[in-house]
Enzyme design. Structure first.
Site, PDB file in Angstrom:
ATOM      1  N   HIS A  74       0.734  -1.121   0.031  1.00  0.00           N
ATOM      2  CA  HIS A  74      -0.061  -0.126  -0.182  1.00  0.00           C
ATOM      3  C   HIS A  74       1.199   1.355  -0.064  1.00  0.00           C
ATOM      4  O   HIS A  74       1.931   1.232   0.730  1.00  0.00           O
ATOM      5  CB  HIS A  74      -0.788   0.197   1.287  1.00  0.00           C
ATOM      6  N   ASP A  86       2.131   1.962   3.367  1.00  0.00           N
ATOM      7  CA  ASP A  86       3.175   0.933   4.082  1.00  0.00           C
ATOM      8  C   ASP A  86       4.490   1.454   3.810  1.00  0.00           C
ATOM      9  O   ASP A  86       5.565   1.438   4.615  1.00  0.00           O
ATOM     10  CB  ASP A  86       3.141  -0.321   3.460  1.00  0.00           C
TER      11      ASP A  86
HETATM   12  C1  XUL Z   1      -7.439  -6.742   4.275  1.00  0.00           C
HETATM   13  C2  XUL Z   1      -6.648  -6.932   3.371  1.00  0.00           C
HETATM   14  C3  XUL Z   1      -5.915  -5.862   2.643  1.00  0.00           C
HETATM   15  C4  XUL Z   1      -5.718  -5.954   1.231  1.00  0.00           C
HETATM   16  C5  XUL Z   1      -4.935  -4.780   0.406  1.00  0.00           C
HETATM   17  O1  XUL Z   1      -8.056  -7.713   4.983  1.00  0.00           O
HETATM   18  O2  XUL Z   1      -6.497  -8.146   2.858  1.00  0.00           O
HETATM   19  O3  XUL Z   1      -4.500  -6.025   3.071  1.00  0.00           O
HETATM   20  O4  XUL Z   1      -5.097  -7.209   0.733  1.00  0.00           O
HETATM   21  O5  XUL Z   1      -5.543  -3.626   0.817  1.00  0.00           O
END
Ligand code: XUL
Ligand code: CO
Length: 436
Positions: A100, A103
């Site tokens: 993300h 992150d």
């Molecule tokens: C949350 C989840 C996230 C997604 C990406 O449950 O799975 O981390 O994979 O936003």
């Protein structure tokens, strides 16, 4: 400078090895059913759990020992963490990673400053990708942690927040493109509602449709051809999430003219939270040509939340690989470990044990699924089970050549349906065990 000095490159040593820092089943170059294991499995490390996970839970403080962390979320720390991440992924031999935006880089005091910080970290990620050959499987935007997204992002009641989310996704697609990202994920953690009394569901879903078209138009305009993926999840943090499961996502995709634009990233623990098995979600997505990638993890039978544990159950990985092999692989998607070590496993070396275990479990699932497919008994049983559709009245129905009146005439003549055959569930379970 090494952040994991006690660990060297993880090598394949075979199933007799008892070295916990070696693969016992994942042998990247080994050919299974016509492709290398690396080509079938396309493993990816997730930045959020592996490099940002602290071990907090709703009841307790952080537990993770991460000697390289200085306790800040500074830009310098973000840059140092890139070195940690790439040393880890290189030693593990993971060909891909995912992140993300938030992150990898902290937020600044304005969107402009936040974007500038992100660019700085992305430049370092790019250099490390070039140095190591590790690729970005997908990028995504975190639109659930910052309090501004308390009512959602694309489905918020606050038009300004929608605009912020659009700006954030625009930037996240740009950096994913800059890093050669192969896919782009939308997981809508707060795209849903807590209370229908205060929610205009129709308007919110229309906004989400608009948002997705804007994202697609922008991606096309900059030449980003990576696959868009929705990641279904029924709840948590939101009580009801709009991307509930594969079926809800596919309905949304069709209702909004996004066929071919958006496929699915299916996650095990999300499937089980929705009351499905992972195999169900994979099969449902795959049969509609919408299975793009997977988030590999598992829940806990006795805990009701998204524990995101590493997958070690061979039955689970076999079921995943049966569906994945049925569509000849996941590429351009992959197997992303959206999984975290449990808070009692707080040493850096536990990150290696966890990923090695997940990779070995998937390698075994691959080999077992290949054997099941090669033996052909399972496929034969399914073919036989539906054989009444291959000729006679079944073939006529499938060909659209039988009306209700024809079917009534057929059955009036025959008097009673042909007897049923056994479903053979126990035999099938034994057949799978034969191949373990
Ligand atoms: C949350 C989840 C996230 C997604 C990406 O449950 O799975 O981390 O994979 O936003
Ligand atoms: Co996920």
């Amino acid at each position: 400078m090494s952040y994991f000095p006690e660990v060297s490159k993880i090598e394949y040593e075979g199933s007799d090895s008892r070295n916990p820092l070696a693969f016992h089943h994942y042998n990247p170059s080994e050919i299974v059913a016509g492709k290398t294991m690396e080509e079938w499995l396309r493993f990816s490390v997730c930045y959020w759990h592996t490099f940002r996970g602290t071990g907090t839970d709703p009841f307790g403080a952080p537990t993770m020992q991460r000697p390289w962390e200085d306790g800040t979320n500074s830009v310098d720390m973000a840059l140092k963490r890139v070195d940690v991440a790439f040393e880890f992924m290189e030693k593990l031999g993971a060909p891909f990673y995912c992140f993300h935006d938030r992150d990898v880089a902290p937020e600044g005091s304005s969107l402009r400053e936040t974007n500038a910080i992100l660019d700085k970290v992305v430049a370092k990620l790019k250099a490390e990708q070039e140095r190591t050959g590790i690729k970005l499987l997908w990028g995504t935007a975190n639109m659930f942690s910052n309090p501004r997204f308390m009512h959602g992002a694309a489905t918020t009641c606050n038009a300004d927040v929608f605009a912020y989310a659009a700006a954030q996704v625009k930037k996240a697609i740009e950096v994913t493109h800059e890093l050669g990202g192969i896919n782009y994920v939308f997981w809508g953690g707060r795209e849903g509602y807590h209370n229908l009394y205060n929610t205009d569901m129709k308007r919110e879903l229309d906004h989400l449709g608009r948002f997705m078209h804007l994202a697609h138009e922008y991606a096309e305009s900059i030449g980003f051809t990576g696959q868009f993926l929705f990641e279904p999840k029924p709840k948590e943090p939101t009580k009801h999430q709009y991307d509930f499961d594969a079926a809800a996502c596919l309905n949304f995709i069709r209702a909004n003219g996004l066929e071919g634009v958006v496929k699915l990233n299916i996650e095990t623990n999300h499937a089980t939270l929705a009351g499905h098995t992972m195999m169900h979600e994979l099969a449902y997505a795959s049969m509609q040509d919408a299975l793009g990638s997977i988030d590999a993890n598992t829940g806990d039978l006795l805990l009701g939340w998204d524990t995101d544990q590493f997958p070690t159950d061979i039955y689970l990985t076999t079921q995943c690989m049966l569906v994945i092999m049925g569509q000849d692989g996941l590429a351009p998607g992959g197997v992303n470990f959206d999984a975290k070590v449990r808070r009692e496993s707080f040493e850096p070396v536990d990150l290696f044990y966890a990923h090695i275990g997940g990779m070995d479990a998937f390698a075994r699932g691959l080999k077992i699924a290949a054997k099941i497919r090669e033996e052909g008994r399972l496929a034969q049983i399914v073919t036989d089970r539906y054989s009444s559709w291959d000729s006679g009245i079944g073939a006529k129905i499938e060909a659209g050549e039988a009306s209700f009146a024809d079917l009534e005439a057929y059955m009036l003549e025959k008097g009673e349906a042909a007897p049923n055959q056994s479903g053979r569930q126990e035999l099938l379970e034994n057949l799978i065990n034969d191949c373990l």
